[in-house]
Design a protein around this motif. Structure first.
Motif, short mmCIF file in Angstrom:
data_model
loop_
_atom_site.label_atom_id
_atom_site.label_comp_id
_atom_site.label_asym_id
_atom_site.label_seq_id
_atom_site.Cartn_x
_atom_site.Cartn_y
_atom_site.Cartn_z
N LEU A 55 -14.62 13.14 -5.82
CA LEU A 55 -13.83 14.35 -5.63
C LEU A 55 -12.50 14.01 -4.97
CD1 LEU A 55 -13.86 17.57 -5.60
CD2 LEU A 55 -14.61 17.32 -3.21
N THR A 56 -11.43 14.64 -5.46
CA THR A 56 -10.11 14.48 -4.84
C THR A 56 -9.47 15.85 -4.63
OG1 THR A 56 -9.76 12.34 -5.93
CG2 THR A 56 -7.83 13.44 -5.04
N LEU A 57 -8.93 16.06 -3.44
CA LEU A 57 -8.14 17.26 -3.16
C LEU A 57 -6.72 16.81 -2.84
CD1 LEU A 57 -11.16 18.21 -2.31
CD2 LEU A 57 -9.94 20.03 -1.12
N ARG A 58 -5.76 17.48 -3.45
CA ARG A 58 -4.35 17.24 -3.12
C ARG A 58 -3.70 18.58 -2.81
NH1 ARG A 58 0.12 13.36 -4.32
NH2 ARG A 58 2.04 14.57 -4.06
N TYR A 59 -3.07 18.63 -1.65
CA TYR A 59 -2.38 19.84 -1.21
C TYR A 59 -0.91 19.53 -1.01
CZ TYR A 59 -0.95 23.76 1.80
OH TYR A 59 -0.31 24.84 2.34
N ASP A 60 -0.04 20.32 -1.64
CA ASP A 60 1.41 20.21 -1.48
C ASP A 60 1.96 21.57 -1.08
OD1 ASP A 60 2.38 17.43 -2.67
OD2 ASP A 60 0.80 18.18 -3.99
N ALA A 61 2.89 21.56 -0.14
CA ALA A 61 3.47 22.83 0.31
C ALA A 61 4.89 22.64 0.81
CB ALA A 61 2.61 23.45 1.41
N GLN B 28 -4.75 21.17 -5.68
CA GLN B 28 -5.42 20.62 -6.86
C GLN B 28 -6.76 20.04 -6.46
OE1 GLN B 28 -2.30 17.88 -8.26
NE2 GLN B 28 -2.21 19.10 -10.12
N ILE B 29 -7.80 20.41 -7.17
CA ILE B 29 -9.15 19.90 -6.93
C ILE B 29 -9.58 19.19 -8.20
CG2 ILE B 29 -11.53 20.46 -6.34
CD1 ILE B 29 -10.44 23.06 -5.08
N THR B 30 -9.91 17.89 -8.09
CA THR B 30 -10.27 17.08 -9.25
C THR B 30 -11.61 16.40 -9.02
OG1 THR B 30 -7.90 16.63 -9.60
CG2 THR B 30 -9.50 15.27 -10.82
N PRO B 31 -12.62 16.64 -9.90
CA PRO B 31 -12.60 17.56 -11.04
C PRO B 31 -12.52 19.01 -10.55
CG PRO B 31 -14.82 16.77 -10.65
CD PRO B 31 -13.94 15.98 -9.73
#
Length: 278
Positions: free
Chosen positions: A68-74, A39-42
């Motif tokens: 800017l925020t990046l969230r990575y889930d895996a 997820q990249i916000t915005p």
């Protein structure tokens, strides 16, 4: 073993900037990405590339001023190969695959030519093989203090050798440097590390022995068979989780990894561990 993992990273972007990220788990060999979400916000459309030689996964963003925020889930499954260290030999340079040869050369953070005499004197008399690389790790663990803030992005393995202090990337760089000085191909690996406390991106190294890459962690801070690789390369310059071009200020960062089907109290393996393809 299956793991749930991820990270969340924030930045304050002061002017239009370019950011390149390497935070997504590698997919291949004995490491399989079961599911993932970035997820990249915005929302910003990112260029995507997988490096052919390493499998590193890169995202490039061109970002206008914002937070800017990046969230990575895996969810990732590891099927590590376990082998007995005593039977894993070093490979003569004359017999190494040609694509492995670059990992014998000095690099930005691993000036193996500068530490060659010490490596030969300290480790050159030992029987070649996996156990010699383990002895290198033992020496680093015993002789170098793990101290947060003891190094920065300009610190080389020669600096760490002199200061006898550093963090995980410095331990990895020194291990790589000693290996290359002895004619053992070695490369840097960034990873999510099960049982690492406190949680953060972790750095280890791989040495090419027998017919594959084997994992080593001179910090002794995480389980070898709980390392989910993100990227690998000659040194940390090839595997930074973010590379920034522009006026950007880092904000909060969070990293996590949880075992989904393993006993968290189980003892770490003393066997050789590889995630390389067969």
């Amino acid at each position: 073993m299956r793991f749930s993992l991820g990270c969340e990273i924030g930045y304050d972007i002061a002017e239009q900037s370019t950011l390149i990220f390497n935070i997504e788990a590698m997919n291949g060999g004995r490491q399989d990405v079961i599911s993932e979400n970035l997820q990249i916000t915005p929302f910003i459309q990112a260029d995507y590339n997988i490096a052919e030689d390493t499998g590193n996964r890169y995202r490039r963003l061109i970002v206008n001023p914002c937070q800017l925020t990046l969230r990575y889930d895996a969810e990732v499954e590891l099927r590590p190969l376990h082998a007995m260290p005593d039977v894993i030999d070093e490979v003569p340079v004359s017999q190494l695959p040609l694509d492995i040869l670059p990992y014998l050369n000095p690099s930005r953070y691993c000036p193996s030519d500068q530490l060659a005499r010490f490596a030969a004197r300290q480790f050159g008399h030992m029987e070649p093989g996996h156990n010699r690389v383990t002895t290198i790790c033992n020496w680093i663990h015993e002789e170098v203090d793990y101290i947060s803030g003891a190094s920065d992005t300009s610190t080389t393995a020669a600096d760490t050798f002199s200061m006898r202090a550093g963090v995980c990337r410095d331990f990895a760089h020194l291990g790589i440097t000693f290996c290359r000085a002895l004619g053992i191909p070695a490369r840097f690996a960034s990873c999510y590390a099960w049982q690492l406390e406190p949680q953060d991106f972790h750095a280890v190294f791989e040495a090419y022995l027998g017919d594959r890459w084997y994992l080593f962690d001179a910090t002794r801070m995480a389980a070898l068979d709980g390392l989910v690789r993100i990227g690998c390369g000659r040194d940390a310059a090839d595997t930074a989780f973010s590379t920034i071009y522009g006026n950007v200020n880092p904000l909060a960062m969070r990293v996590w990894i949880k075992a989904l089907n393993a006993d968290p109290t189980q003892e770490w393996t003393t066997e050789a561990v590889s995630l390389a393809k067969d």
